[in-house]
Design an enzyme around this catalytic site. Structure first.
Site, PDB file in Angstrom:
ATOM      1  N   ASP A  81       0.833  -1.211   0.000  1.00  0.00           N
ATOM      2  CA  ASP A  81       0.000   0.000   0.000  1.00  0.00           C
ATOM      3  C   ASP A  81       0.868   1.262   0.000  1.00  0.00           C
ATOM      4  OD1 ASP A  81       0.888  -0.170   2.592  1.00  0.00           O
ATOM      5  OD2 ASP A  81      -1.081   0.060   3.534  1.00  0.00           O
ATOM      6  N   SER A  82       2.189   1.089   0.055  1.00  0.00           N
ATOM      7  CA  SER A  82       3.100   2.227  -0.147  1.00  0.00           C
ATOM      8  C   SER A  82       2.841   2.862  -1.515  1.00  0.00           C
ATOM      9  CB  SER A  82       4.560   1.769  -0.054  1.00  0.00           C
ATOM     10  OG  SER A  82       4.789   0.657  -0.898  1.00  0.00           O
TER      11      SER A  82
ATOM     12  N   GLU B 213       9.632  -4.018  10.385  1.00  0.00           N
ATOM     13  CA  GLU B 213       9.997  -2.706   9.822  1.00  0.00           C
ATOM     14  C   GLU B 213      10.532  -1.757  10.903  1.00  0.00           C
ATOM     15  OE1 GLU B 213       7.121  -0.884   7.191  1.00  0.00           O
ATOM     16  OE2 GLU B 213       8.298   0.975   7.087  1.00  0.00           O
TER      17      GLU B 213
ATOM     18  N   LYS C  96      -1.086  -9.337   2.855  1.00  0.00           N
ATOM     19  CA  LYS C  96      -0.317  -8.855   4.012  1.00  0.00           C
ATOM     20  C   LYS C  96      -1.213  -7.922   4.805  1.00  0.00           C
ATOM     21  CE  LYS C  96       3.315  -5.825   3.787  1.00  0.00           C
ATOM     22  NZ  LYS C  96       2.774  -4.693   4.575  1.00  0.00           N
TER      23      LYS C  96
ATOM     24  N   ASP D 254      -1.143  -6.169  -0.280  1.00  0.00           N
ATOM     25  CA  ASP D 254      -1.493  -5.579   1.018  1.00  0.00           C
ATOM     26  C   ASP D 254      -2.990  -5.369   1.151  1.00  0.00           C
ATOM     27  OD1 ASP D 254       0.669  -5.166   2.686  1.00  0.00           O
ATOM     28  OD2 ASP D 254       1.154  -3.182   1.894  1.00  0.00           O
TER      29      ASP D 254
ATOM     30  N   GLU E 289      -1.075  -5.419   8.591  1.00  0.00           N
ATOM     31  CA  GLU E 289      -0.242  -4.880   9.662  1.00  0.00           C
ATOM     32  C   GLU E 289      -0.873  -5.189  11.015  1.00  0.00           C
ATOM     33  OE1 GLU E 289       0.557  -0.704   9.079  1.00  0.00           O
ATOM     34  OE2 GLU E 289       1.236  -1.024   7.021  1.00  0.00           O
TER      35      GLU E 289
HETATM   36  O1  KIV Z   1       3.525  -1.065   1.654  1.00  0.00           O
HETATM   37  C1  KIV Z   1       4.687  -1.508   1.527  1.00  0.00           C
HETATM   38  O2  KIV Z   1       5.345  -1.320   0.515  1.00  0.00           O
HETATM   39  C2  KIV Z   1       5.237  -2.275   2.649  1.00  0.00           C
HETATM   40  C3  KIV Z   1       6.689  -2.633   2.601  1.00  0.00           C
HETATM   41  C4  KIV Z   1       7.543  -1.456   2.589  1.00  0.00           C
HETATM   42  C5  KIV Z   1       7.051  -3.617   3.621  1.00  0.00           C
HETATM   43  O3  KIV Z   1       4.543  -2.594   3.558  1.00  0.00           O
END
Ligand code: KIV
Length: 277
Positions: A49-50, A187, A118, A88, A120
């Site tokens: 989600d970055s 992280e 993924k 994510d 968090e």
């Molecule tokens: O959203 C993302 O790119 C991430 C990674 C940096 C681990 O969670």
């Protein structure tokens, strides 16, 4: 090559079995052409989600939606043939209940064809992770610095400096592993703690700003390629500096268009006369 129509990508079980062996190579991927370039070199590709910050200019990842993740997950899945692909779950799509998490995770798996999701969170998310994994959804955990919590954490900084902070991250990592995650992102965490967690867990730890002690590493690909220049954290190494190359190319294009040099004859269609019979 495929087995029963399934592409022969690395599975989440294969990633899990890399614990303590060869280091896991992971990068973020958001688009088809970039994913195609990364795929042969990576074990894991993360549609993170970055992308909200990197592609859409958002200040944090909080505004990213499931539809955005779905679109980019599909784009990546169109070309990947080797790496295991994880998408994510964005903020607000899994924290309400384990049922909400399952509904959205199933949508992501079914509509993108990716290998897992993924999310968090540590202790607070353990019940959800156990619920998902028991129902066939492979989960990649994420502990330590959790960007989706930026509004309650009060910003981004490295963690594990105090014993209270370290104890919480330790408990989070164990909870995620015990709940059935196949691997966990650690992280922004100080080295001794990352080392200790890596030694304690039976699943691979994938570090970002968490030292070489982890079982694998992940970076945001735009950061390591020198394409995202808003801010460069200490843990990012630039393996290339592509921004100046793009600027130079665009400057040359602008000069040639303004000077009437582009397009040349070689880029121009002429009328094709039918052959005389
Ligand atoms: O959203 C993302 O790119 C991430 C990674 C940096 C681990 O969670």
């Amino acid at each position: 090559m495929s087995t029963h129509g399934r592409p022969k990508r690395l599975t989440t079980a294969a990633i899990r079995s890399m614990k303590g062996g060869e280091r896991v190579v992971c990068l973020t991927a958001y688009t088809t052409p970039v994913a195609r370039l990364l795929d042969p070199h990576c074990d894991l590709l993360l549609v993170g989600d970055s992308l909200g910050m990197v592609l859409y200019g958002m200040e944090t990842t909080v505004g990213v939606t499931l539809d955005m993740m779905m679109a980019h997950g599909k784009a990546v899945m169109r070309c990947v043939s080797h790496a295991c692909v994880i998408v994510d779950l964005p903020f607000g799509t899994y924290q309400e209940s384990k049922e909400q998490a399952l509904r959205n995770a199933v949508r992501v798996l079914q509509e993108t064809g990716c290998d897992g999701i993924k999310l968090e969170g540590g202790e607070e998310m353990a019940e959800t992770i156990a619920f998902l994994t028991a129902r066939g959804v492979p989960v990649f955990g994420h502990v330590g610095l959790m960007p989706q919590l930026v509004n309650t954490a009060g910003g981004f900084r490295s963690l594990g400096h105090s014993e209270t902070e370290a104890a919480k991250i330790r408990r989070d990592a164990s909870a995620v592993a015990d709940a059935g995650a196949f691997a966990v992102v650690v992280e922004g965490t100080v080295e001794p703690l990352a080392r200790e967690i890596t030694a304690a867990l039976a699943i691979p730890t994938i570090g970002i700003g968490a030292s070489p002690a982890c079982d694998g590493q992940v970076l945001v690909s735009d950061d390591m390629l020198g394409l995202f220049n808003d801010f460069q954290p200490r843990f990012v190494k630039r393996f290339a500096d592509l921004s100046p190359l793009i600027s130079q190319a665009v400057e040359s294009y602008a000069t040639e268009v303004r000077g009437g040099l582009f397009p040349g004859q070689e880029h121009t269609f002429q009328v094709k006369r039918p052959a005389k019979t």
